[in-house]
Design a protein around this motif. Structure first.
Motif, short mmCIF file in Angstrom:
data_model
loop_
_atom_site.label_atom_id
_atom_site.label_comp_id
_atom_site.label_asym_id
_atom_site.label_seq_id
_atom_site.Cartn_x
_atom_site.Cartn_y
_atom_site.Cartn_z
N THR A 60 0.85 -1.17 0.00
CA THR A 60 0.00 0.00 0.00
C THR A 60 0.89 1.23 0.00
OG1 THR A 60 -1.72 -1.11 1.27
CG2 THR A 60 -1.77 1.28 1.24
N PRO A 61 0.78 2.11 -0.99
CA PRO A 61 1.63 3.31 -1.03
C PRO A 61 1.31 4.23 0.15
CG PRO A 61 -0.07 3.41 -2.73
CD PRO A 61 -0.14 2.04 -2.13
N LEU A 62 2.30 4.45 1.02
CA LEU A 62 2.07 5.22 2.23
C LEU A 62 1.84 6.70 1.95
CD1 LEU A 62 4.70 3.58 4.63
CD2 LEU A 62 2.26 3.08 4.41
N ASN A 63 2.29 7.18 0.79
CA ASN A 63 2.10 8.61 0.48
C ASN A 63 0.65 8.94 0.15
OD1 ASN A 63 1.94 7.38 -1.98
ND2 ASN A 63 3.55 8.57 -2.97
N ASN A 64 -0.23 7.96 0.16
CA ASN A 64 -1.66 8.21 -0.07
C ASN A 64 -2.37 8.66 1.20
OD1 ASN A 64 -1.41 7.52 -2.70
ND2 ASN A 64 -2.52 5.59 -2.59
N TYR A 65 -1.65 8.69 2.33
CA TYR A 65 -2.26 9.08 3.59
C TYR A 65 -1.85 10.48 4.00
CZ TYR A 65 -3.00 4.03 3.82
OH TYR A 65 -3.37 2.74 3.54
N ASP A 66 -2.59 11.06 4.93
CA ASP A 66 -2.24 12.37 5.47
C ASP A 66 -1.16 12.24 6.54
OD1 ASP A 66 -4.17 13.56 3.84
OD2 ASP A 66 -5.73 13.28 5.36
N PRO A 71 -12.23 10.86 18.70
CA PRO A 71 -13.42 10.61 17.87
C PRO A 71 -13.61 11.69 16.81
CG PRO A 71 -14.04 11.50 20.02
CD PRO A 71 -12.57 11.22 20.08
N ASN A 72 -13.98 11.26 15.61
CA ASN A 72 -14.27 12.17 14.49
C ASN A 72 -13.08 13.05 14.10
OD1 ASN A 72 -17.03 11.29 14.55
ND2 ASN A 72 -17.39 12.72 16.24
N THR A 73 -11.88 12.61 14.46
CA THR A 73 -10.68 13.39 14.12
C THR A 73 -10.03 12.88 12.85
OG1 THR A 73 -10.28 13.84 16.46
CG2 THR A 73 -8.44 14.21 14.96
N PHE A 74 -9.88 11.57 12.75
CA PHE A 74 -9.27 10.96 11.57
C PHE A 74 -9.81 9.56 11.38
CE2 PHE A 74 -6.13 10.98 15.13
CZ PHE A 74 -6.35 9.67 15.56
N LYS A 75 -9.58 9.04 10.18
CA LYS A 75 -9.95 7.65 9.88
C LYS A 75 -8.67 6.84 9.81
CE LYS A 75 -12.64 4.71 6.79
NZ LYS A 75 -13.31 4.11 7.94
N LEU A 76 -8.71 5.64 10.36
CA LEU A 76 -7.54 4.77 10.42
C LEU A 76 -7.62 3.69 9.35
CD1 LEU A 76 -7.45 4.31 14.31
CD2 LEU A 76 -6.04 5.85 12.94
N TRP A 77 -6.47 3.45 8.70
CA TRP A 77 -6.37 2.42 7.66
C TRP A 77 -5.21 1.51 8.06
CZ3 TRP A 77 -10.01 3.18 3.74
CH2 TRP A 77 -10.57 4.44 3.69
N ALA A 98 2.18 -0.68 9.70
CA ALA A 98 1.91 0.74 9.49
C ALA A 98 0.41 0.99 9.59
CB ALA A 98 2.42 1.19 8.12
N ILE A 99 0.07 2.17 10.12
CA ILE A 99 -1.32 2.62 10.20
C ILE A 99 -1.41 3.95 9.48
CG2 ILE A 99 -3.23 3.28 11.70
CD1 ILE A 99 -2.00 1.59 13.90
N GLY A 100 -2.28 4.04 8.49
CA GLY A 100 -2.47 5.29 7.77
C GLY A 100 -3.59 6.11 8.40
N LEU A 101 -3.44 7.43 8.38
CA LEU A 101 -4.45 8.34 8.90
C LEU A 101 -4.90 9.28 7.80
CD1 LEU A 101 -2.82 7.51 11.56
CD2 LEU A 101 -3.59 9.67 12.49
N HIS A 161 4.50 10.19 11.43
CA HIS A 161 4.93 11.10 10.37
C HIS A 161 3.73 11.87 9.81
CE1 HIS A 161 8.82 8.87 9.96
NE2 HIS A 161 8.06 7.90 10.45
N LEU A 162 3.90 13.18 9.67
CA LEU A 162 2.89 14.01 9.01
C LEU A 162 3.30 14.18 7.56
CD1 LEU A 162 0.44 15.91 9.00
CD2 LEU A 162 1.97 17.75 9.71
N LEU A 163 2.45 13.72 6.64
CA LEU A 163 2.76 13.80 5.21
C LEU A 163 2.09 14.97 4.52
CD1 LEU A 163 2.60 10.04 4.14
CD2 LEU A 163 4.50 11.31 5.13
N LYS A 164 0.88 15.27 4.94
CA LYS A 164 0.13 16.33 4.27
C LYS A 164 -0.50 17.25 5.31
CE LYS A 164 -1.05 13.15 0.52
NZ LYS A 164 -2.15 12.42 -0.16
N VAL A 165 -0.19 18.52 5.22
CA VAL A 165 -0.78 19.51 6.12
C VAL A 165 -2.20 19.80 5.66
CG1 VAL A 165 -0.60 21.86 7.01
CG2 VAL A 165 1.47 20.53 6.58
N PRO A 166 -3.17 19.73 6.54
CA PRO A 166 -4.56 19.98 6.15
C PRO A 166 -4.74 21.36 5.55
CG PRO A 166 -4.43 19.07 8.37
CD PRO A 166 -3.03 19.42 7.97
N LYS A 167 -5.58 21.48 4.52
CA LYS A 167 -5.84 22.76 3.87
C LYS A 167 -7.24 23.24 4.21
CE LYS A 167 -2.75 21.78 -0.02
NZ LYS A 167 -2.64 21.66 -1.48
#
Length: 245
Positions: free
Chosen positions: A100-106, A179-185, A193-196, A239-245
């Motif tokens: 699973t490509p990890l760069n697909n997560y936030d 709760p309601n902060t992020f979804k876990l994959w 690894a756990i993606g958020l 790791h934080l990959l993408k800063v929320p916009k």
């Protein structure tokens, strides 16, 4: 989502069976079509023994999950075609079909592999050299992968503990604490690894409440640090990959 998938392996379904399936499907989507509800599951798979699609798809996948699964399937198919057409022999390239490509997560949480319930199932260990390192933790005695009972360490290691899964315990702790902060994959069969992915509505609410982009980013970083603390001894890094916009 808009029509049932009817699986008739033995070719023994009658027209009455198909009518019953279509009627149940229409009933399940009625509230959504009238704008009075949401679709819990985005798929409807019906068989002769499960005409109401209750066995496999009653609670999942959701629309978001289905879109992500479709995107993964498409990217894997494209990569497989490329490898075959170009005759590539690179083993890593073939491994990527199943990664699973990890760069697909936030954001991404990496776990200590030796703390997994079944570390031998980990075929492709996760590595991440991008994004911002927010938290880092060492494997420690704080996290015990077995129950403390009387006896030697050897005796404890030889005992079998039914249904003990530190990954699922950690996931439940995160869902309860945030709760309601992020979804876990995650891969419940042995992933390290756990993606958020951030819940967009939650971020929009913060901005409506007067929190600017800088405030949101700081809040995200603080949240990820707490995510690491929640899994102390089990979490290797966050790791934080993408800063929320």
């Amino acid at each position: 989502m808009f029509t049932p998938m009817i699986v008739d392996i033995n070719e023994d379904m009658t027209s009455d069976d198909e009518k019953e399936i279509n009627d149940k499907f229409s009933l399940s989507r009625k509230a959504y079509e009238e704008g009075m509800g949401s679709i819990i599951s985005a798929m409807y798979v019906a068989t002769a023994y499960d005409k109401g699609s209750e066995a496999w798809t009653s609670s999942s996948p959701s629309i978001t999950e289905l879109k992500r699964l479709a995107a993964y399937a498409k990217s894997s198919s494209n990569l497989l075609t490329k490898l075959i057409m170009q005759g590539l022999q690179d083993s890593y390239g073939w491994e990527c079909i199943f990664r699973t490509p990890l760069n697909n997560y936030d954001a991404v949480i990496l776990l200590h592999r030796d703390k997994l319930p079944h570390p031998e199932r980990l075929l492709f260990p996760s590595e991440l050299n991008q994004g911002k390192l927010v938290a880092q933790g060492n494997a420690s005695k704080t996290f015990q992968p077995y129950l403390l009972t009387k006896g030697s360490t050897k005796d404890l290691q030889d005992q079998l503990y039914i249904n003990f899964d530190p990954l699922m315990c950690y996931v439940k702790d995160l869902e309860s604490a945030f709760p309601n902060t992020f979804k876990l994959w995650y891969d419940s069969f042995g992933g390290d690894a756990i993606g958020l992915t951030w819940e967009k509505e939650n971020l929009k609410k913060r901005k409506r409440d007067g929190e600017d982009d800088g405030g949101v980013t700081k809040n995200v970083l603080d949240t990820l640090k707490d995510v690491g603390k929640t899994g102390k001894g089990f979490v290797k890094s966050v790791h934080l990959l993408k800063v929320p916009k």
